[in-house]
Write a protein that holds these residues in place. Sequence first.
Motif, PDB file in Angstrom:
ATOM      1  N   LEU A 137       0.827  -1.206   0.000  1.00 41.54           N
ATOM      2  CA  LEU A 137       0.000   0.000   0.000  1.00 41.54           C
ATOM      3  C   LEU A 137       0.861   1.257   0.000  1.00 41.54           C
ATOM      4  O   LEU A 137       0.570   2.224  -0.710  1.00 41.54           O
ATOM      5  CB  LEU A 137      -0.928  -0.008   1.221  1.00 41.54           C
ATOM      6  N   VAL A 138       1.936   1.232   0.783  1.00 43.02           N
ATOM      7  CA  VAL A 138       2.852   2.378   0.814  1.00 43.02           C
ATOM      8  C   VAL A 138       3.460   2.606  -0.563  1.00 43.02           C
ATOM      9  O   VAL A 138       3.552   3.742  -1.043  1.00 43.02           O
ATOM     10  CB  VAL A 138       3.960   2.157   1.868  1.00 43.02           C
ATOM     11  N   GLN A 139       3.869   1.513  -1.230  1.00 46.63           N
ATOM     12  CA  GLN A 139       4.441   1.632  -2.575  1.00 46.63           C
ATOM     13  C   GLN A 139       3.425   2.214  -3.550  1.00 46.63           C
ATOM     14  O   GLN A 139       3.754   3.091  -4.361  1.00 46.63           O
ATOM     15  CB  GLN A 139       4.896   0.266  -3.076  1.00 46.63           C
ATOM     16  N   VAL A 140       2.181   1.743  -3.466  1.00 43.29           N
ATOM     17  CA  VAL A 140       1.125   2.256  -4.344  1.00 43.29           C
ATOM     18  C   VAL A 140       0.910   3.746  -4.109  1.00 43.29           C
ATOM     19  O   VAL A 140       0.774   4.528  -5.063  1.00 43.29           O
ATOM     20  CB  VAL A 140      -0.189   1.479  -4.110  1.00 43.29           C
ATOM     21  N   LEU A 141       0.869   4.167  -2.846  1.00 44.94           N
ATOM     22  CA  LEU A 141       0.651   5.574  -2.527  1.00 44.94           C
ATOM     23  C   LEU A 141       1.793   6.448  -3.030  1.00 44.94           C
ATOM     24  O   LEU A 141       1.570   7.539  -3.581  1.00 44.94           O
ATOM     25  CB  LEU A 141       0.488   5.747  -1.014  1.00 44.94           C
ATOM     26  N   ILE A 142       3.036   5.972  -2.870  1.00 39.85           N
ATOM     27  CA  ILE A 142       4.194   6.765  -3.305  1.00 39.85           C
ATOM     28  C   ILE A 142       4.232   6.887  -4.821  1.00 39.85           C
ATOM     29  O   ILE A 142       4.343   7.989  -5.375  1.00 39.85           O
ATOM     30  CB  ILE A 142       5.507   6.132  -2.787  1.00 39.85           C
ATOM     31  N   LEU A 143       4.127   5.746  -5.516  1.00 38.59           N
ATOM     32  CA  LEU A 143       4.184   5.773  -6.978  1.00 38.59           C
ATOM     33  C   LEU A 143       2.990   6.516  -7.562  1.00 38.59           C
ATOM     34  O   LEU A 143       3.132   7.298  -8.514  1.00 38.59           O
ATOM     35  CB  LEU A 143       4.235   4.348  -7.530  1.00 38.59           C
ATOM     36  N   GLY A 144       1.806   6.278  -6.991  1.00 38.31           N
ATOM     37  CA  GLY A 144       0.625   6.991  -7.468  1.00 38.31           C
ATOM     38  C   GLY A 144       0.761   8.486  -7.276  1.00 38.31           C
ATOM     39  O   GLY A 144       0.370   9.284  -8.146  1.00 38.31           O
ATOM     40  N   GLY A 145       1.324   8.902  -6.135  1.00 39.60           N
ATOM     41  CA  GLY A 145       1.536  10.318  -5.878  1.00 39.60           C
ATOM     42  C   GLY A 145       2.510  10.943  -6.863  1.00 39.60           C
ATOM     43  O   GLY A 145       2.298  12.066  -7.344  1.00 39.60           O
ATOM     44  N   ILE A 146       3.578  10.200  -7.190  1.00 39.75           N
ATOM     45  CA  ILE A 146       4.565  10.703  -8.153  1.00 39.75           C
ATOM     46  C   ILE A 146       3.928  10.902  -9.528  1.00 39.75           C
ATOM     47  O   ILE A 146       4.082  11.949 -10.161  1.00 39.75           O
ATOM     48  CB  ILE A 146       5.760   9.729  -8.253  1.00 39.75           C
ATOM     49  N   VAL A 147       3.198   9.885  -9.988  1.00 43.77           N
ATOM     50  CA  VAL A 147       2.579   9.956 -11.320  1.00 43.77           C
ATOM     51  C   VAL A 147       1.575  11.103 -11.390  1.00 43.77           C
ATOM     52  O   VAL A 147       1.581  11.904 -12.337  1.00 43.77           O
ATOM     53  CB  VAL A 147       1.900   8.623 -11.678  1.00 43.77           C
ATOM     54  N   LEU A 148       0.702  11.204 -10.390  1.00 39.65           N
ATOM     55  CA  LEU A 148      -0.310  12.265 -10.406  1.00 39.65           C
ATOM     56  C   LEU A 148       0.321  13.652 -10.347  1.00 39.65           C
ATOM     57  O   LEU A 148      -0.129  14.580 -11.021  1.00 39.65           O
ATOM     58  CB  LEU A 148      -1.264  12.082  -9.226  1.00 39.65           C
ATOM     59  N   THR A 149       1.368  13.787  -9.548  1.00 35.21           N
ATOM     60  CA  THR A 149       2.043  15.081  -9.423  1.00 35.21           C
ATOM     61  C   THR A 149       2.618  15.525 -10.762  1.00 35.21           C
ATOM     62  O   THR A 149       2.439  16.675 -11.191  1.00 35.21           O
ATOM     63  CB  THR A 149       3.155  15.010  -8.372  1.00 35.21           C
ATOM     64  N   VAL A 150       3.309  14.597 -11.437  1.00 35.62           N
ATOM     65  CA  VAL A 150       3.903  14.935 -12.732  1.00 35.62           C
ATOM     66  C   VAL A 150       2.818  15.251 -13.760  1.00 35.62           C
ATOM     67  O   VAL A 150       2.925  16.220 -14.520  1.00 35.62           O
ATOM     68  CB  VAL A 150       4.797  13.777 -13.231  1.00 35.62           C
ATOM     69  N   LEU A 151       1.759  14.452 -13.779  1.00 40.80           N
ATOM     70  CA  LEU A 151       0.678  14.680 -14.745  1.00 40.80           C
ATOM     71  C   LEU A 151       0.002  16.030 -14.524  1.00 40.80           C
ATOM     72  O   LEU A 151      -0.329  16.737 -15.487  1.00 40.80           O
ATOM     73  CB  LEU A 151      -0.359  13.560 -14.646  1.00 40.80           C
ATOM     74  N   VAL A 152      -0.205  16.395 -13.265  1.00 33.47           N
ATOM     75  CA  VAL A 152      -0.869  17.665 -12.964  1.00 33.47           C
ATOM     76  C   VAL A 152       0.013  18.854 -13.341  1.00 33.47           C
ATOM     77  O   VAL A 152      -0.436  19.817 -13.982  1.00 33.47           O
ATOM     78  CB  VAL A 152      -1.260  17.722 -11.478  1.00 33.47           C
ATOM     79  N   PHE A 153       1.301  18.794 -12.964  1.00 33.54           N
ATOM     80  CA  PHE A 153       2.175  19.930 -13.200  1.00 33.54           C
ATOM     81  C   PHE A 153       2.575  20.077 -14.671  1.00 33.54           C
ATOM     82  O   PHE A 153       2.880  21.181 -15.123  1.00 33.54           O
ATOM     83  CB  PHE A 153       3.437  19.825 -12.326  1.00 33.54           C
TER      84      PHE A 153
END
Length: 284
Positions: A137-153
Amino acid sequence: MNIVEFLVEPMQLEFMARATITTLVASVVCATLSCWLVLIGWSLMGDAVSHAVLPGVVLAYIVGAPFALGAVLFGVLAVALIGVVRDSSRLKEDAAIGVVFTTLFALGLVLVSVTPSQVDLNHIIFGNLLGVSRADLVQVLILGGIVLTVLVFKRRDFTLYAFDATHAHAIGLNPRLLGAALLGLLALTAVVALQAVGVVLVVALLIIPGATAYLLTDRFGRMMLIAPSLAAVCGLIGIYLSYYLDAASGPMVVLANGVAFTLAYLFSPSQGIVTTRVLRRLSA
């Protein structure tokens, strides 16, 4: 059983709570990226990369490296091989994609079958949503956060690249770099979705939400809001149905997304098959 009990009962189980969070994160991340995949026409490329990461994930497990590292390496390798086969032979891109991703996927299946492990690596292929650990779950949250951050910015740059790569180059952007970035994010997203639905069904989460949203709106900004919202709702519906029907969780989530697409295909206000026929008869 009232509605409150219906909603609360599954969440009292820790493994169901983890499965729900994983599903929501995977659904939102995949759906956000799917908007660009559908717009660019990379549906088949999404299928290729999501399957091609399997040997990378297994090799990463063997050497004790992070799954994400192996997935990204093999995702990049798959794209490079597709380009080489396409540019150095008479094959068109769809054929090159088919050759490369099926070969790499088969390699992954072989590695799974011969790798001694205390963990059932078949879960990588078919998913193991109810078996998601806290570390997963921690891995999913970290990777998901990275992907969403890059996509948004970088959403404006990615959107311009999707609509007009030539104009993007003219104003100083690097289309090759933007395309490579999207493919890298695709590989990371595949790892996030692996925890939920496995390699086989990853492409469903990567394509169906964006395709559904595309039928519901003709504005990309709205599409980016509709796709993740709809995917999250379908994820929750799938999780609850799997609990009360005692069915497989990952496939049920994908099935819910498929039903949402079918409804949009039939009844979308502007593009639904049924809706347009009714409007034609009324205006005749």
